[in-house]
Design an enzyme around this catalytic site. Structure first.
Site, short mmCIF file in Angstrom:
data_model
loop_
_atom_site.label_atom_id
_atom_site.label_comp_id
_atom_site.label_asym_id
_atom_site.label_seq_id
_atom_site.Cartn_x
_atom_site.Cartn_y
_atom_site.Cartn_z
N ARG A 1 26.63 -22.03 52.13
CA ARG A 1 25.40 -21.22 52.21
C ARG A 1 25.42 -20.12 51.15
O ARG A 1 26.47 -19.77 50.63
CB ARG A 1 25.27 -20.61 53.61
CG ARG A 1 25.15 -21.71 54.66
CD ARG A 1 24.89 -21.14 56.01
NE ARG A 1 24.81 -22.21 57.00
CZ ARG A 1 24.26 -22.08 58.19
NH1 ARG A 1 23.75 -20.92 58.56
NH2 ARG A 1 24.22 -23.11 59.01
N SER B 1 29.12 -31.58 64.36
CA SER B 1 29.37 -30.73 63.18
C SER B 1 30.83 -30.28 63.05
O SER B 1 31.11 -29.08 62.87
CB SER B 1 28.43 -29.52 63.20
OG SER B 1 27.09 -29.94 63.23
N SER C 1 31.63 -22.39 60.43
CA SER C 1 32.37 -23.61 60.11
C SER C 1 32.89 -23.54 58.67
O SER C 1 32.37 -22.76 57.86
CB SER C 1 31.46 -24.84 60.26
OG SER C 1 30.56 -24.92 59.18
N ASN D 1 19.88 -19.98 64.61
CA ASN D 1 19.54 -18.60 64.21
C ASN D 1 18.51 -18.59 63.09
O ASN D 1 17.56 -17.80 63.10
CB ASN D 1 20.79 -17.87 63.71
CG ASN D 1 21.82 -17.66 64.80
OD1 ASN D 1 21.56 -17.96 65.96
ND2 ASN D 1 22.98 -17.16 64.44
N GLY D 2 18.71 -19.48 62.11
CA GLY D 2 17.80 -19.52 60.96
C GLY D 2 16.40 -19.91 61.37
O GLY D 2 15.41 -19.31 60.95
N ASP E 1 23.72 -22.64 67.56
CA ASP E 1 22.93 -23.06 66.42
C ASP E 1 21.47 -22.64 66.57
O ASP E 1 20.97 -22.49 67.69
CB ASP E 1 23.02 -24.60 66.29
CG ASP E 1 22.60 -25.08 64.91
OD1 ASP E 1 22.50 -24.26 63.98
OD2 ASP E 1 22.35 -26.30 64.77
N HIS F 1 20.53 -14.17 62.60
CA HIS F 1 21.96 -13.99 62.90
C HIS F 1 22.17 -12.71 63.71
O HIS F 1 22.96 -12.68 64.64
CB HIS F 1 22.78 -13.94 61.61
CG HIS F 1 22.77 -15.24 60.85
ND1 HIS F 1 23.03 -16.45 61.46
CD2 HIS F 1 22.53 -15.53 59.55
CE1 HIS F 1 22.94 -17.42 60.55
NE2 HIS F 1 22.63 -16.89 59.39
N LEU G 1 39.39 -14.03 81.04
CA LEU G 1 38.82 -15.04 80.15
C LEU G 1 39.47 -15.01 78.77
O LEU G 1 39.69 -13.96 78.19
CB LEU G 1 37.32 -14.78 79.98
CG LEU G 1 36.57 -15.74 79.04
CD1 LEU G 1 36.36 -17.09 79.70
CD2 LEU G 1 35.23 -15.16 78.60
N ARG H 1 25.30 -27.33 72.93
CA ARG H 1 24.77 -27.07 71.60
C ARG H 1 23.33 -26.61 71.73
O ARG H 1 22.52 -27.28 72.39
CB ARG H 1 24.85 -28.30 70.69
CG ARG H 1 24.34 -27.96 69.28
CD ARG H 1 24.69 -28.96 68.21
NE ARG H 1 24.33 -28.43 66.90
CZ ARG H 1 24.91 -28.73 65.76
NH1 ARG H 1 25.91 -29.57 65.74
NH2 ARG H 1 24.52 -28.18 64.62
N TRP I 1 15.05 -19.62 64.33
CA TRP I 1 14.49 -18.53 65.14
C TRP I 1 13.83 -17.50 64.23
O TRP I 1 12.71 -17.05 64.49
CB TRP I 1 15.62 -17.90 65.96
CG TRP I 1 15.20 -16.82 66.91
CD1 TRP I 1 14.88 -16.99 68.23
CD2 TRP I 1 15.08 -15.42 66.63
NE1 TRP I 1 14.57 -15.77 68.80
CE2 TRP I 1 14.67 -14.79 67.84
CE3 TRP I 1 15.25 -14.63 65.50
CZ2 TRP I 1 14.45 -13.41 67.93
CZ3 TRP I 1 15.03 -13.26 65.60
CH2 TRP I 1 14.62 -12.67 66.79
C1 IPE Z 1 27.40 -25.61 63.20
O1 IPE Z 1 26.10 -25.32 62.85
C2 IPE Z 1 28.31 -24.46 62.89
C3 IPE Z 1 28.13 -23.26 63.70
C4 IPE Z 1 27.33 -23.15 64.72
C5 IPE Z 1 28.94 -22.14 63.32
P1 IPE Z 1 25.50 -25.75 61.43
O2 IPE Z 1 24.10 -25.28 61.41
O3 IPE Z 1 26.37 -25.29 60.34
O4 IPE Z 1 25.60 -27.33 61.52
P2 IPE Z 1 24.78 -28.46 60.77
O5 IPE Z 1 24.81 -28.14 59.30
O6 IPE Z 1 23.38 -28.41 61.32
O7 IPE Z 1 25.48 -29.72 61.13
C1 IPE Z 2 23.89 -20.95 63.56
O1 IPE Z 2 22.58 -20.85 63.14
C2 IPE Z 2 24.76 -19.86 62.99
C3 IPE Z 2 25.74 -20.31 61.99
C4 IPE Z 2 25.91 -21.53 61.59
C5 IPE Z 2 26.55 -19.28 61.40
P1 IPE Z 2 22.08 -21.48 61.77
O2 IPE Z 2 22.19 -20.44 60.70
O3 IPE Z 2 22.76 -22.74 61.48
O4 IPE Z 2 20.56 -21.72 62.12
P2 IPE Z 2 19.66 -22.96 61.68
O5 IPE Z 2 20.38 -24.18 62.09
O6 IPE Z 2 19.48 -22.87 60.21
O7 IPE Z 2 18.39 -22.75 62.44
MG MG Z 3 22.34 -24.67 61.95
#
Ligand code: IPE
Ligand code: IPE
Ligand code: MG
Length: 279
Positions: free
Chosen positions: A86, A212, A80, A37-38, A35, A52, A146, A204, A40
């Protein structure tokens, strides 16, 4: 473990942490909620897609490190079922990156004897991504090291629902529906992770204190490790930190004995306490 040391430089923090690890008490299965990426990307004033994209390198590094540590299973939460909420453009970027990863990684998966597997409902993916995923799974099916599970279009509740329906349809097929009794073993054997050990360690990234909808059944006794590090910044060093912390935990599984895995402790009990009798 030796294989990992061969890739580390003496005197570095990674070397020091790896030296603290007891090879006999490594987790059999690590699960990771990748979790952040956004966030970052936002910190850098970049579009979410850039986050991503930057999240691919840590996948590579964590996968390779787990293979070198000789772990049995690694499960990465990549998408997920709720992530469909999204914007379309972001979701499309994720499928493009998945295709890029599969193509770029196949030689590395082969070199490291890694078997790819997918958990979730991947048949809802765009056709090309689904096909390439299936192809990579088939091409690595003979590998014996693995086991890399990518959780894609995955939901823990959906997995349990699928397991129950699969138990029901199996019983119907065999004419055993009447009087059917479902036990824990039946559920475990019908999950996407059937035949794999439960995760011992759930990591996490990016600080969120929730699961989640990830592996709800399997993480019953997993050790939780949450780091503030955002996924694109997560490296071998962070994984080693998580492993050192994991080995400090006293895993009791409700009892008093310290054990490595749930099944080991259950076996210990079986020797000392008759099942179901108060001690
Ligand atoms: C969980 O992250 C799903 C993945 C890492 C693929 P999310 O960013 O979707 O989870 P929430 O919305 O913060 O619970
Ligand atoms: C996790 O990073 C990647 C996926 C859920 C696909 P996010 O995209 O959820 O990043 P944040 O939580 O918005 O920073
Ligand atoms: Mg997230």
């Amino acid at each position: 473990m030796q294989e990992l040391f061969a890739t580390l430089t003496p005197g570095t923090e990674e070397w020091r942490l790896a030296g603290l690890l007891d090879p006999a008490r490594l987790p059999a299965h690590i699960a990771v909620i990748m979790d952040g990426n956004g966030r970052w990307a936002k910190l850098r004033g970049l579009p979410r897609a850039a986050g991503h994209k930057a999240g691919v390198e840590p996948v590579r590094e964590v996968v390779e490190t787990c293979a070198r540590l000789g772990l049995e299973c690694l499960t990465l939460y990549a998408f997920s079922m709720e992530n469909w909420k999204r914007p379309r453009a972001e979701v499309d970027t994720l499928w493009r990156l998945l295709r890029y990863y599969l193509k770029a990684e196949l030689p590395r998966l082969a070199r490291n004897n890694i078997r790819l597997n997918v958990i979730g409902r991947p048949d809802s993916l765009p056709a090309q991504a689904f096909r390439e995923l299936e192809e990579t799974i088939a091409r690595t099916a003979g590998n014996t090291g693995l086991r890399l599970n990518l959780a894609i279009n995955y939901g823990g509740r959906q997995e349990l629902t699928d397991a129950v329906n699969s138990i029901l349809s199996e019983a119907r097929r065999k004419g055993q529906l009447a009087g059917l009794v479902v036990d824990e073993e039946a559920i475990t054997n019908h999950l996407y992770t059937a035949g794999m050990p439960d995760p011992d360690l759930l990591i996490r990234t990016s600080g969120e204190m929730r699961v989640s909808n990830f592996l709800l059944w399997q993480i019953a006794y997993a050790e939780l490790y949450v780091t503030e590090t955002l996924w694109p910044d997560f490296r071998k060093l962070d994984l080693l930190r998580a492993l050192v912390e994991y080995q400090k935990r006293d895993r009791r599984f409700g009892g008093l004995t310290m054990g490595r895995t749930h099944s080991e402790v259950t076996e210990q009990w079986a020797e000392t306490v008759p099942a179901g009798e108060p001690a």
